[in-house]
Design an enzyme around this catalytic site. Structure first.
Site, mmCIF file in Angstrom:
data_model
loop_
_atom_site.group_PDB
_atom_site.id
_atom_site.type_symbol
_atom_site.label_atom_id
_atom_site.label_comp_id
_atom_site.label_asym_id
_atom_site.label_seq_id
_atom_site.Cartn_x
_atom_site.Cartn_y
_atom_site.Cartn_z
ATOM 1 N N ASN A 1 0.831 -1.195 0.000
ATOM 2 C CA ASN A 1 0.000 0.000 0.000
ATOM 3 C C ASN A 1 0.872 1.254 0.000
ATOM 4 O O ASN A 1 1.683 1.402 0.920
ATOM 5 C CB ASN A 1 -0.894 0.024 1.247
ATOM 6 C CG ASN A 1 -1.881 -1.115 1.289
ATOM 7 O OD1 ASN A 1 -2.252 -1.671 0.267
ATOM 8 N ND2 ASN A 1 -2.311 -1.477 2.493
ATOM 9 N N ASP B 1 9.529 1.606 3.675
ATOM 10 C CA ASP B 1 8.192 1.239 4.144
ATOM 11 C C ASP B 1 8.213 -0.226 4.593
ATOM 12 O O ASP B 1 7.274 -0.985 4.325
ATOM 13 C CB ASP B 1 7.141 1.460 3.060
ATOM 14 C CG ASP B 1 5.706 1.412 3.605
ATOM 15 O OD1 ASP B 1 5.539 1.343 4.838
ATOM 16 O OD2 ASP B 1 4.763 1.425 2.788
#
Length: 550
Positions: free
Chosen positions: A396, A423
């Site tokens: 995401n 991330d």
């Protein structure tokens, strides 16, 4: 406990039984195999002969001496030996002893009786010779010496300093990853601060900044301090964002001043976009007053609806709804306008689309205080990967098109995208086995990020090595306002030593992270970390890494 190095006292000997215990405990605790060296750093001296009363002893050189595990595990492993000696066999208990609070008196006695001492820094001097030194902060890109004394970079070597022969390797400032998820507190079966720091060190990262979407959310000063306290003595420097809104629920602002005073690096509701423009505007004004910034997760929640893939050819092929690129782009445009209106700093996390890059580029040209990051998955992969890797390729925001991938690279080239972050989002094997629609988004990225940048950008002729190091070290350090990302004299000796040309195969089972979820399993990459130094101590060393010359 801030102690990170285990040193033998003058004249101490390490019995073979203790060597065996260290090795077996390291294996049981899923740590790198123990390596015992007579003297990684300090002036060379001849080893003492073992006395007749210690026939099974391994002599050390006097002084100082270290067990050459990672700095944290030097302490963690001896703590494990101690806990076993008093009948506490849980590795988790050892972590508690090693990571927080005062050293128990019993442990001090145990260490002293074993002939060891604990210290908060590695003492001694060494010189890295023969490496290609890449330090964008000073404009350096060439062969020169790197001199270290007592954990600090210095201009000239100390007399008798150890020499590390690093010919064929590159040396850069330790990487700064401004976007990781260490799942601590609350989901430590996936990752915790200590295992995340190990993964960071294996990837050349010396500073990692955690997102606050933990359980509970990091929205109080106590939880900000919890991260700092647990990170003491870890294999990387670990900072944390604090939440923008209480509980990341998007209803009311957290107490920015109290969080900042407790040590929050900046503020973010990452994982949950702040949907209220009015609330985000007030957050920006509060962050501006405190001299910091908001890191924004830009996706319109009503448009993405937890869908698994990009809206486009692959979603249609699979017959499932997708996340439209516009969901990201609308939010970035909104945040850029709010930053222009308030004069506050906004940082855009995990940029993934071509139009997002263009919006940020225009905002910068208009003088907006906006910075942005992307991640290796967005310049190394496309949505096509989902067909092969399934849930392991669910991230995401989602993987996008080839046109988007090319635009991301162009944004890195022209400076629109300031930083490369991972991330890093670890999940359990069970979670990722649920299938594309039901598995959580995210991938473990710390241990492959530099290699992916070297493979997809440097060796592909897209960016220079200096540009990559700036994106992964200097620029994020500047955005965060921390003293990192440089090899200047007086700075902490945070150094990533790597072979930019070594080819290797990604084997998730060898990750230091607690999780193995990566779409890059079995990929052939070019470029690999050899040694990571944190404050002059070895926080990670690969088996074939060069050792100091004795």
């Amino acid at each position: 406990m801030s102690s990170a190095f285990l040193s033998a006292a003058p004249g101490a000997y390490l019995r073979s039984e203790l060597i065996s215990s260290i090795t077996s405990l390291a294996a049981r605790m899923n740590l790198p195999a123990a390596r015992l060296t007579s003297r990684p750093f300090g002036a060379a001296r001849a080893p003492r002969a073992a006395p007749a009363t210690a026939p099974n002893a391994t002599p050390f050189i006097n002084p100082p001496l270290v067990i050459n595990l990672t700095p944290f595990h030097c302490v963690c492993t001896i703590c494990a030996i101690y806990t076993n000696s008093i009948g506490l066999t849980s590795p988790e208990y050892s972590y508690i002893i090693a990571a927080g609070g005062e050293t128990p008196p019993e442990l001090k006695s145990f260490i002293a009786e074993s002939g060891f001492t604990l210290s908060d820094t590695q003492r001694g001097s060494f010189v890295i010779k023969g490496a290609r030194v890449v330090d964008p902060a000073s404009g350096t890109d060439g062969t020169r010496d790197i001199c270290v004394k007592d954990g600090v970079l210095v201009t000239a070597p100390e007399p008798g300093a150890e020499i590390i022969d690093a010919r064929g390797l590159a040396a850069a400032p330790g990487l700064v990853d401004m976007h990781v998820h260490f799942r601590d507190p609350g989901q430590t079966e996936k990752e915790d601060i200590l295992s995340g720091a190990l993964a960071a060190a294996a990837g050349g990262v010396t500073t990692a900044v955690c997102m606050p979407n933990t359980n509970p959310v990091i929205d109080t000063p106590e939880l900000v301090r919890y991260v700092a306290e647990k990170a003491a003595g870890a294999a990387a420097r670990v900072l944390t964002y604090a939440a923008v809104t209480a509980g990341q629920e998007g209803r009311e602002l957290a107490d920015f001043r109290a969080l900042r005073e407790a040590g929050a690096a900046a503020f973010s509701d990452d994982g949950n976009p702040v949907m209220s423009a009015e609330l985000l505007r007030r957050a920006m004004l509060a962050s501006r007053e405190l001299g910091t910034f908001i890191s924004s997760h830009c996706e319109d929640a009503g448009m993405v609806c937890d869908y698994a893939v990009n809206e486009g050819r692959i979603s249609r092929l699979l017959g499932i709804p997708g996340r439209p690129a516009a969901a990201e782009e609308i939010m970035i445009a909104r945040d850029a306008m709010l930053a222009r209106d308030t004069g506050a700093r906004i940082h855009i996390a995990h940029v993934s689309t071509a139009r997002s890059v263009e919006i940020i580029r225009r905002a910068k040209n208009e003088g907006v205080s906006i910075t942005a990051e992307t991640c290796p998955q967005y310049f190394a992969l496309t949505e096509e990967t989902v067909l092969e890797k399934g849930a392991l390729a669910r991230v995401n925001p989602p993987l996008r098109t080839e046109a988007d991938r090319r635009a991301i690279i162009e944004g890195l080239r022209d400076g629109t995208l300031d930083a490369i972050a991972t991330d890093h989002a670890p999940h359990t094997a069970e979670e990722k086995s649920r299938g594309l629609a039901d598995a959580p988004g995210g991938m473990a990225g710390l241990e492959t990020s530099l290699a992916l940048a070297l493979t997809a950008l440097y060796h592909a002729g897209e960016l220079t090595l200096a540009e990559i190091i700036e994106k992964m070290s200097g620029a994020p350090a500047k955005i965060l306002g921390i003293g990192a990302g440089t090899l200047a004299p007086g700075a902490a000796a945070d150094i990533a030593l790597f072979d930019p040309d070594e080819e290797w195969t990604v084997k998730p089972e060898e990750f230091r992270s607690r999780s193995r979820n990566t779409p890059f399993a079995s990929a052939r990459l070019r470029g690999r970390v050899a040694i990571t130094f944190l404050r002059g101590g070895i926080s990670f060393a690969r088996g074939s890494a060069p050792r100091p010359q004795m």
